[in-house]
Enzyme design. Sequence first.
Site, PDB file in Angstrom:
ATOM      1  N   LYS A 132     -29.833  11.755 -95.812  1.00 36.51           N
ATOM      2  CA  LYS A 132     -29.252  10.526 -95.260  1.00 36.51           C
ATOM      3  C   LYS A 132     -28.394   9.895 -96.355  1.00 36.51           C
ATOM      4  O   LYS A 132     -28.883   9.207 -97.227  1.00 36.51           O
ATOM      5  CB  LYS A 132     -30.362   9.557 -94.824  1.00 36.51           C
ATOM      6  CG  LYS A 132     -29.959   8.592 -93.690  1.00 36.51           C
ATOM      7  CD  LYS A 132     -28.787   7.698 -93.965  1.00 36.51           C
ATOM      8  CE  LYS A 132     -29.126   6.577 -94.932  1.00 36.51           C
ATOM      9  NZ  LYS A 132     -27.952   5.630 -95.122  1.00 36.51           N
ATOM     10  N   GLU A 176     -23.911   5.057 -95.861  1.00 37.40           N
ATOM     11  CA  GLU A 176     -22.988   4.852 -94.750  1.00 37.40           C
ATOM     12  C   GLU A 176     -21.632   4.326 -95.214  1.00 37.40           C
ATOM     13  O   GLU A 176     -20.672   4.283 -94.440  1.00 37.40           O
ATOM     14  CB  GLU A 176     -23.593   3.888 -93.722  1.00 37.40           C
ATOM     15  CG  GLU A 176     -23.774   2.459 -94.196  1.00 37.40           C
ATOM     16  CD  GLU A 176     -25.069   2.224 -94.951  1.00 37.40           C
ATOM     17  OE1 GLU A 176     -25.467   1.046 -95.074  1.00 37.40           O
ATOM     18  OE2 GLU A 176     -25.690   3.210 -95.418  1.00 37.40           O
ATOM     19  N   CYS A 204     -25.670   3.347-112.181  1.00 39.83           N
ATOM     20  CA  CYS A 204     -26.984   2.878-112.616  1.00 39.83           C
ATOM     21  C   CYS A 204     -27.205   3.130-114.099  1.00 39.83           C
ATOM     22  O   CYS A 204     -28.127   2.577-114.688  1.00 39.83           O
ATOM     23  CB  CYS A 204     -28.090   3.543-111.795  1.00 39.83           C
ATOM     24  SG  CYS A 204     -28.287   5.312-112.114  1.00 39.83           S
ATOM     25  N   GLU A 241     -29.055  -6.997-111.956  1.00 40.46           N
ATOM     26  CA  GLU A 241     -28.169  -5.834-111.964  1.00 40.46           C
ATOM     27  C   GLU A 241     -26.908  -6.209-111.185  1.00 40.46           C
ATOM     28  O   GLU A 241     -26.935  -6.318-109.958  1.00 40.46           O
ATOM     29  CB  GLU A 241     -28.840  -4.610-111.330  1.00 40.46           C
ATOM     30  CG  GLU A 241     -27.970  -3.370-111.387  1.00 40.46           C
ATOM     31  CD  GLU A 241     -28.587  -2.167-110.697  1.00 40.46           C
ATOM     32  OE1 GLU A 241     -28.335  -1.038-111.149  1.00 40.46           O
ATOM     33  OE2 GLU A 241     -29.313  -2.351-109.708  1.00 40.46           O
TER      34      GLU A 241
END
Length: 497
Positions: free
Chosen positions: A173, A176, A281, A382
Amino acid sequence: MKTISHWIGGKPVEGASGRFGPVWNPATGVQEKQVAFADTAEVDAAVAAAKDAFASWGTSSLAKRTAILFKYRELLDAHRDEIAELITAEHGKVHSDALGEVARGMEIVELACGISVQLKGELSTEVSSRVDVASIRQPLGVVAGITPFNFPAMVPMWMFPLAIACGNTFVLKPSEKDPSASLLLAELATEAGLPDGVLNVVQGDREAVDRILEHPDIEAVSFVGSTPIARHIQLKATEHGKRVQALGGAKNHMLVLPDADLDLAADQAINAAYGSAGERCMAVSVVVAVGDIGDDLVGRITERAKKLRIGPGVDPASEMGPLITREHRDKVASYVAGAAAQGAEVVLDGTGLTVDGHEDGFFVGVSLLDRVPVTADAYRDEIFGPVLCVVRAETYEEAITLINDSRWGNGTAIFTRDGGAARRFQLEVKAGMVGVNVPIPVPVGYHSFGGWKDSLFGGHHIYGNDGVAFYTQGKVITTRWPDPSDGGINLGFPSNS
């Protein structure tokens, strides 16, 4: 408008849910595509295809798996520009950065090509009279991956090549926000000879994610994304009996000691903070300047930052592209807008940037904040954008305490000429990946990637030896082939004699 679909059972499958999400070109601010959002039935169809395929793939020979993976690697190499173009179009990163992403993903495909070595078992003979003990590793079954927008090709390749090399079948997955690269990866895998159903792609949002976490036929889930979602993934997946590796967010510190080469440190701070518009990240978010070098270091970083060329990723002159969405751009800008009121010195404010001919694009310039208090939002959160914070520390001891007090523990780096200081730092710092004069210490494919503290949930890092362990389960087999002279009855407890 083009609709991006699913890939189930070795072929594209149009979405049937009636729900779609927008896919933007971040450089223009124009929606150019839409992506179908899978419902529960479509996720179930992908899992069913994977389960059917596992019946034969899980017992296939290592020779067959590796032959397909070698061919897959060839196809990825031949199509690397095409994959990179999709990344640039939907994510916005410059083409050279997108090519680098594809190359780092291919490292794991290459690791998977050598899976026959990684899956070698162990054997102990004569542990007792004519008794042998063997340890082997076997696949789990159907496994799934949920991947982020910032590396739409690399992070999926951190997962599925190793998983399928180990004999599992896979349901991916992807994000999107930039879903096209995943479909091309699946298409090329089928072209390489991967049997139908071994690799499936379902597009979607939270409905698809939650069904993956709940589905009884999925044995394990890999995830890379933000810390809040990583925590949710771990809790919900383990509640349903699944194995989980969930990599979360970060606030990576770069410690610069007084003896460091300040030109090198400034160059690398620029590269690590502003590359890919800070949407990594492993980006350096905080520079910790020790002693009296702070003003000099900030000056050198400022001089370099002002020269960065920001523009659309398709322009070869661009060094940094836009952010992924308008909403994310505005969120990043809010941290800069509020920094001064929280005690920081705003050295560079990139929030008012516009790019000629791309005024509606999701661009933001580079920002540099100095003397940032550890209580400020820009330090604590973050940001995931091109905002670099500088914190001052009087001593190494103060700096290491500051870094270790952070709730994040993904990556960190030290810049110094002192080998003793570097050795001390790499042992004392509380982070999963450490660089010595290397600002972004992402491990090569045969070492594992992962952080500590709120940067990792679950017991395994990703790829490398940890990846093989995550996608397999151990089995120990104790065997005795009796000699024809053996026999008789003995009710005593068996002993190793």
